[in-house]
Design a protein around this motif. Structure first.
Motif, PDB file in Angstrom:
ATOM      1  N   THR A  61       0.822  -1.203   0.000  1.00 43.87           N
ATOM      2  CA  THR A  61       0.000   0.000   0.000  1.00 43.87           C
ATOM      3  C   THR A  61       0.857   1.255   0.000  1.00 43.87           C
ATOM      4  OG1 THR A  61      -1.737  -1.213   1.164  1.00 43.87           O
ATOM      5  CG2 THR A  61      -1.912   1.182   1.176  1.00 43.87           C
ATOM      6  N   MET A  62       1.942   1.245   0.782  1.00 42.50           N
ATOM      7  CA  MET A  62       2.837   2.393   0.796  1.00 42.50           C
ATOM      8  C   MET A  62       3.559   2.535  -0.549  1.00 42.50           C
ATOM      9  SD  MET A  62       5.987   3.339   3.379  1.00 42.50           S
ATOM     10  CE  MET A  62       4.934   3.622   4.790  1.00 42.50           C
ATOM     11  N   ALA A  63       4.023   1.420  -1.110  1.00 46.92           N
ATOM     12  CA  ALA A  63       4.699   1.467  -2.415  1.00 46.92           C
ATOM     13  C   ALA A  63       3.758   2.009  -3.488  1.00 46.92           C
ATOM     14  CB  ALA A  63       5.207   0.072  -2.798  1.00 46.92           C
ATOM     15  N   LEU A  64       2.506   1.570  -3.472  1.00 47.52           N
ATOM     16  CA  LEU A  64       1.532   2.054  -4.446  1.00 47.52           C
ATOM     17  C   LEU A  64       1.250   3.539  -4.235  1.00 47.52           C
ATOM     18  CD1 LEU A  64      -0.437   1.672  -6.755  1.00 47.52           C
ATOM     19  CD2 LEU A  64      -2.086   0.709  -5.113  1.00 47.52           C
ATOM     20  N   SER A  65       1.127   3.956  -2.997  1.00 51.23           N
ATOM     21  CA  SER A  65       0.900   5.364  -2.693  1.00 51.23           C
ATOM     22  C   SER A  65       2.023   6.235  -3.254  1.00 51.23           C
ATOM     23  CB  SER A  65       0.796   5.555  -1.177  1.00 51.23           C
ATOM     24  OG  SER A  65       0.710   6.922  -0.850  1.00 51.23           O
ATOM     25  N   PHE A  66       3.268   5.807  -3.037  1.00 48.96           N
ATOM     26  CA  PHE A  66       4.406   6.567  -3.545  1.00 48.96           C
ATOM     27  C   PHE A  66       4.435   6.564  -5.071  1.00 48.96           C
ATOM     28  CE2 PHE A  66       7.323   5.999   0.433  1.00 48.96           C
ATOM     29  CZ  PHE A  66       6.402   6.688   1.199  1.00 48.96           C
ATOM     30  N   ALA A  67       4.144   5.411  -5.683  1.00 47.28           N
ATOM     31  CA  ALA A  67       4.150   5.316  -7.144  1.00 47.28           C
ATOM     32  C   ALA A  67       3.068   6.206  -7.758  1.00 47.28           C
ATOM     33  CB  ALA A  67       3.958   3.865  -7.582  1.00 47.28           C
ATOM     34  N   LEU A  68       1.897   6.242  -7.140  1.00 46.78           N
ATOM     35  CA  LEU A  68       0.825   7.115  -7.635  1.00 46.78           C
ATOM     36  C   LEU A  68       1.215   8.582  -7.486  1.00 46.78           C
ATOM     37  CD1 LEU A  68      -2.190   5.112  -6.210  1.00 46.78           C
ATOM     38  CD2 LEU A  68      -1.757   5.551  -8.650  1.00 46.78           C
ATOM     39  N   ALA A  69       1.803   8.937  -6.354  1.00 47.99           N
ATOM     40  CA  ALA A  69       2.255  10.320  -6.149  1.00 47.99           C
ATOM     41  C   ALA A  69       3.323  10.693  -7.170  1.00 47.99           C
ATOM     42  CB  ALA A  69       2.770  10.505  -4.723  1.00 47.99           C
ATOM     43  N   ASP A  70       4.258   9.763  -7.427  1.00 44.82           N
ATOM     44  CA  ASP A  70       5.297  10.021  -8.428  1.00 44.82           C
ATOM     45  C   ASP A  70       4.711  10.212  -9.824  1.00 44.82           C
ATOM     46  OD1 ASP A  70       7.257   9.862  -6.488  1.00 44.82           O
ATOM     47  OD2 ASP A  70       7.929   7.845  -7.050  1.00 44.82           O
ATOM     48  N   ALA A  71       3.553   9.589 -10.081  1.00 43.30           N
ATOM     49  CA  ALA A  71       2.890   9.719 -11.377  1.00 43.30           C
ATOM     50  C   ALA A  71       1.983  10.957 -11.431  1.00 43.30           C
ATOM     51  CB  ALA A  71       2.082   8.460 -11.682  1.00 43.30           C
ATOM     52  N   ASP A  75      -4.564  12.834  -4.799  1.00 44.70           N
ATOM     53  CA  ASP A  75      -5.866  12.776  -4.148  1.00 44.70           C
ATOM     54  C   ASP A  75      -6.392  11.356  -4.215  1.00 44.70           C
ATOM     55  OD1 ASP A  75      -8.297  13.338  -2.994  1.00 44.70           O
ATOM     56  OD2 ASP A  75      -9.143  14.327  -4.764  1.00 44.70           O
ATOM     57  N   GLY A  76      -6.388  10.671  -3.077  1.00 48.17           N
ATOM     58  CA  GLY A  76      -6.882   9.302  -3.097  1.00 48.17           C
ATOM     59  C   GLY A  76      -6.797   8.623  -1.756  1.00 48.17           C
ATOM     60  N   GLU A  77      -7.248   7.389  -1.754  1.00 47.60           N
ATOM     61  CA  GLU A  77      -7.231   6.560  -0.549  1.00 47.60           C
ATOM     62  C   GLU A  77      -7.062   5.110  -0.974  1.00 47.60           C
ATOM     63  OE1 GLU A  77     -10.301   5.324   3.027  1.00 47.60           O
ATOM     64  OE2 GLU A  77     -10.556   7.268   2.042  1.00 47.60           O
ATOM     65  N   LEU A  78      -6.218   4.385  -0.255  1.00 50.85           N
ATOM     66  CA  LEU A  78      -5.931   2.984  -0.548  1.00 50.85           C
ATOM     67  C   LEU A  78      -6.164   2.145   0.700  1.00 50.85           C
ATOM     68  CD1 LEU A  78      -2.469   3.582  -2.282  1.00 50.85           C
ATOM     69  CD2 LEU A  78      -4.698   3.361  -3.414  1.00 50.85           C
ATOM     70  N   SER A  79      -6.769   0.986   0.527  1.00 51.47           N
ATOM     71  CA  SER A  79      -6.984   0.056   1.634  1.00 51.47           C
ATOM     72  C   SER A  79      -6.724  -1.356   1.121  1.00 51.47           C
ATOM     73  CB  SER A  79      -8.422   0.181   2.144  1.00 51.47           C
ATOM     74  OG  SER A  79      -8.649  -0.731   3.187  1.00 51.47           O
ATOM     75  N   THR A  80      -5.777  -2.048   1.730  1.00 53.89           N
ATOM     76  CA  THR A  80      -5.357  -3.363   1.252  1.00 53.89           C
ATOM     77  C   THR A  80      -5.436  -4.398   2.367  1.00 53.89           C
ATOM     78  OG1 THR A  80      -3.763  -2.263  -0.210  1.00 53.89           O
ATOM     79  CG2 THR A  80      -3.492  -4.646   0.108  1.00 53.89           C
ATOM     80  N   THR A  81      -5.912  -5.589   2.000  1.00 48.11           N
ATOM     81  CA  THR A  81      -5.855  -6.759   2.868  1.00 48.11           C
ATOM     82  C   THR A  81      -4.998  -7.801   2.157  1.00 48.11           C
ATOM     83  OG1 THR A  81      -8.074  -6.343   3.702  1.00 48.11           O
ATOM     84  CG2 THR A  81      -7.216  -8.577   3.992  1.00 48.11           C
ATOM     85  N   ALA A  82      -4.103  -8.439   2.894  1.00 45.34           N
ATOM     86  CA  ALA A  82      -3.309  -9.542   2.344  1.00 45.34           C
ATOM     87  C   ALA A  82      -3.718 -10.808   3.080  1.00 45.34           C
ATOM     88  CB  ALA A  82      -1.816  -9.291   2.528  1.00 45.34           C
ATOM     89  N   LYS A  83      -4.202 -11.779   2.327  1.00 45.41           N
ATOM     90  CA  LYS A  83      -4.570 -13.073   2.899  1.00 45.41           C
ATOM     91  C   LYS A  83      -3.446 -14.061   2.606  1.00 45.41           C
ATOM     92  CE  LYS A  83      -9.513 -12.463   2.838  1.00 45.41           C
ATOM     93  NZ  LYS A  83     -10.819 -13.026   2.475  1.00 45.41           N
TER      94      LYS A  83
END
Length: 144
Positions: A61-71, A75-83
């Motif tokens: 989630t943090m990696a995706l947040s940084f990648a989206l910001a770099d792009a 403005d957004g929100e991410l919520s991830t579950t890992a099973k």
């Protein structure tokens, strides 16, 4: 230069009757209980699989947040579950899968661009990479 973080575990006595505790360097977990009953039954405490799940979900989630910001998306929100799947095999048990389930809101991004950025984050977050690397072991055995 490496950034080194640590977690620790104790377990005694040995086997199914044993009880353990897990601690983290930050104190997020401090002597938190774990054992056979918390891993394979409904005992109170934690287990390695849920800790791996939390680590994978938070890292991705943090990696995706940084990648989206770099792009250019901020403005957004991410919520991830890992099973994390733990399977019984002829050789014992093995962790066979980490299934990430993501719910995302990102203003102004197309489905295709989001999919590309999310895939890159999945492949390149450090925990995803960890799940496919050699493991080293150093030990010291004291005789009681």
């Amino acid at each position: 230069m490496s950034i080194v973080k640590s977690g620790s575990a104790t377990y005694k006595p040995l086997g199914k009757s044993g009880k353990g505790s897990i601690s983290t360097q930050t104190g997020a977990l401090s002597n938190h209980p774990y054992g056979f009953n918390t891993r394979f039954e409904d005992g109170k405490g934690t287990n390695p699989e849920e800790l791996i799940g939390a680590a994978h979900a938070s890292c991705f989630t943090m990696a995706l947040s940084f990648a989206l910001a770099d792009a250019g998306y901020d403005d957004g929100e991410l919520s991830t579950t890992a099973k994390i799947s733990l399977d019984k095999t002829d050789g014992g048990f093995e962790i066979s899968q980490s299934a990430l389930n993501l719910i995302a809101k990102v203003a102004g991004i197309s489905q295709d661009e989001f999919a590309k950025i999310a895939q890159g984050a999945k492949e390149n977050c450090p925990v995803s990479k960890l799940l496919n690397v050699p493991i080293t072991l150093n030990f010291e055995l004291s005789k009681s």
